[in-house]
Design a protein around this motif. Structure first.
Motif, PDB file in Angstrom:
ATOM      1  N   GLY A  46       0.820  -1.195   0.000  1.00 54.55           N
ATOM      2  CA  GLY A  46       0.000   0.000   0.000  1.00 54.55           C
ATOM      3  C   GLY A  46       0.856   1.246   0.000  1.00 54.55           C
ATOM      4  O   GLY A  46       2.086   1.192  -0.037  1.00 54.55           O
TER       5      GLY A  46
ATOM      6  N   GLU B 103      -8.932   4.259   6.163  1.00 59.16           N
ATOM      7  CA  GLU B 103      -9.605   4.622   4.911  1.00 59.16           C
ATOM      8  C   GLU B 103      -8.676   5.397   3.982  1.00 59.16           C
ATOM      9  O   GLU B 103      -8.749   5.258   2.761  1.00 59.16           O
TER      10      GLU B 103
ATOM     11  N   TRP C  39      -6.654   2.822   2.090  1.00 60.91           N
ATOM     12  CA  TRP C  39      -7.395   2.225   0.977  1.00 60.91           C
ATOM     13  C   TRP C  39      -7.511   3.203  -0.194  1.00 60.91           C
ATOM     14  O   TRP C  39      -7.392   2.806  -1.360  1.00 60.91           O
TER      15      TRP C  39
ATOM     16  N   GLU D 268      -5.900   2.679  -4.001  1.00 61.96           N
ATOM     17  CA  GLU D 268      -6.644   2.759  -5.266  1.00 61.96           C
ATOM     18  C   GLU D 268      -5.869   3.578  -6.293  1.00 61.96           C
ATOM     19  O   GLU D 268      -5.812   3.209  -7.481  1.00 61.96           O
TER      20      GLU D 268
ATOM     21  N   ALA E 102      -1.579  -1.880   6.004  1.00 60.96           N
ATOM     22  CA  ALA E 102      -2.573  -0.929   6.515  1.00 60.96           C
ATOM     23  C   ALA E 102      -2.305  -0.599   7.979  1.00 60.96           C
ATOM     24  O   ALA E 102      -1.601  -1.343   8.672  1.00 60.96           O
TER      25      ALA E 102
ATOM     26  N   GLY F 144     -11.098  -7.058   4.262  1.00 64.55           N
ATOM     27  CA  GLY F 144      -9.931  -6.679   3.478  1.00 64.55           C
ATOM     28  C   GLY F 144      -9.808  -7.481   2.199  1.00 64.55           C
ATOM     29  O   GLY F 144      -9.491  -6.928   1.139  1.00 64.55           O
TER      30      GLY F 144
ATOM     31  N   ARG G 245     -12.415  -6.094  -0.236  1.00 65.76           N
ATOM     32  CA  ARG G 245     -12.065  -4.786  -0.790  1.00 65.76           C
ATOM     33  C   ARG G 245     -10.894  -4.904  -1.765  1.00 65.76           C
ATOM     34  O   ARG G 245     -10.857  -4.212  -2.784  1.00 65.76           O
TER      35      ARG G 245
END
Length: 298
Positions: free
Chosen positions: A196, A211, A214, A218, A247, A261, A264
Motif C-alpha cells: 500500500g 480509509e 485504501w 486505489e 494498513a 480486506g 475490498r
C-alpha cells in the motif's frame, strides 16, 4: 476485476526454532491458504534483538512438510544478496519444493540490512542496483551460462544447470511502489506485490488512517494499470498481491476485518491477498482464534 475470490496467503516470521515452527507451516497448508511466505532479512525493525533465522533453509524445510501450498520470500533484496549465489538458492528452493517456490523481490529498505555488510547505497543507487539485480537474476535463471559486467554486479561463466522445474523460471513477484520499480515488475514479473501507499494520521475531513490507506492504494493500482498497459501489452497479466498488513490496523484484529480486506482488495483487482500469522505481542499482535476463524472461511 478479480474473477472469484483472491487467493490468500500468510506470512510466518522466521523467529521460532524449526522444532516449534514446523507445525505452523503444516497448519498453514491444512487451513487452506494458497501460499505461505517468510521475510528475507538479517534482522528486522523492532524485532532486531529477537531470534531471527535464515530464510533459505527455513523455506527448504517448509517444502518438506507441505505438498501443495506455494512458498515464497517476502521479500528478498540486494541489500545482502548477490544474484549469482542467490540464483543457486532459488534453483535449489524450486527443486526441493517441486516448482512451488515464489520469488518475492524488492529493492531493499534503509534499515539494518542496508548497512550490515557495508555502507548503505543512496536511494538512487538502490533503485539502479535493483534494476540490475532483477535483470541479472532473470538471465541466470533462464540460461545455462551467463556473462555480465554491470555497475553493481559481475557474473563470469556463471552456470545454472539443470535450471528450474518452474518454466521458464521461478515466478518473480516484484515489490514496487513507484514508476521505475512498477516498470520493472511489468517487464520481468509474474506478479506485483504492494504494502500500500503512505497515509496520514487524519485528514481534514476526518477520514481514518485506514480509509486513507485504501484510498491511496486505489491510486497506486491505477498507476500500475497504466504502466502495465504500456510495458506489458503482449504478456500475461500480472498477478497482483496485496499485503493487508501494510494498513494501519492489523488485518487479523478480527476474522471479520480480514474478510473485509479480502473483499475490498478483490474490488481493486487484486488476485492475491496476504496476512500475517498473529504474534503474541508487538507488531502483528493478535489472537490465533481470529486466524482460525478467518481460515475456516477460505
Amino acid at each position: 476485476m478479480v474473477s472469484g475470490r483472491p487467493r490468500v496467503g500468510i506470512v510466518l516470521l522466521p523467529q521460532e526454532r524449526w522444532a516449534t515452527q514446523r507445525e505452523k507451516w503444516r497448519r498453514a497448508e491444512e487451513m487452506g491458504f494458497d501460499h505461505a511466505w517468510t521475510y528475507d532479512h538479517l534482522a528486522w525493525r523492532t524485532l532486531a534483538d529477537q531470534p531471527w533465522f535464515a530464510t533459505v533453509p527455513l523455506l527448504a524445510a517448509a517444502a518438506q512438510v507441505t505438498s501443495r501450498i506455494g512458498l515464497g520470500t517476502f521479500v528478498a533484496s540486494p541489500n545482502f544478496r548477490h544474484p549469482v549465489p542467490f540464483a543457486k538458492d532459488v534453483m535449489g528452493l524450486d527443486d526441493v519444493s517441486e516448482g512451488r517456490f515464489l520469488l518475492g523481490i524488492g529493492a531493499g529498505g534503509e534499515g539494518f540490512d542496508a548497512h550490515v555488510t557495508g555502507p548503505a547505497p543512496t536511494r538512487g543507487e538502490r533503485t539502479r542496483r535493483f534494476e540490475e539485480f532483477v535483470g541479472l537474476l532473470d538471465a541466470l535463471l533462464t540460461q545455462p551460462v551467463t556473462e555480465h559486467a554491470g555497475e553493481f554486479y559481475t557474473a563470469h561463466d556463471a552456470r545454472m544447470v539443470p535450471g528450474t522445474i518452474a518454466q521458464p523460471r521461478t515466478p518473480f513477484v516484484v515489490a514496487a511502489a513507484g514508476p521505475r520499480t512498477m516498470t520493472l515488475a511489468a517487464r520481468y514479473g509474474q506478479g506485483w506485490v504492494t504494502y500500500g501507499a503512505a497515509y496520514a494520521t487524519e485528514d481534514a475531513g476526518g477520514a481514518s488512517a485506514q480509509e486513507q490507506w485504501w484510498a491511496a492504494l486505489e491510486q497506486q493500482v491505477a498507476q500500475l494499470d497504466a504502466i502495465e498497459a504500456a510495458h506489458r501489452p503482449a504478456g500475461a497479466p500480472l498477478r497482483r498481491y496485496l499485503s493487508l498488513d501494510g494498513a494501519p490496523v492489523f488485518s487479523l484484529t478480527s476474522a471479520a476485518l480480514a474478510a473485509e480486506g479480502v473483499e475490498r482488495a478483490a474490488g481493486l483487482g487484486f488476485t492475491d491477498v496476504i496476512v500475517h500469522w498473529p504474534r503474541a505481542e508487538g507488531i502483528y499482535a493478535g489472537d490465533e482464534r481470529a486466524l482460525e476463524e478467518f481460515a475456516a472461511g477460505l
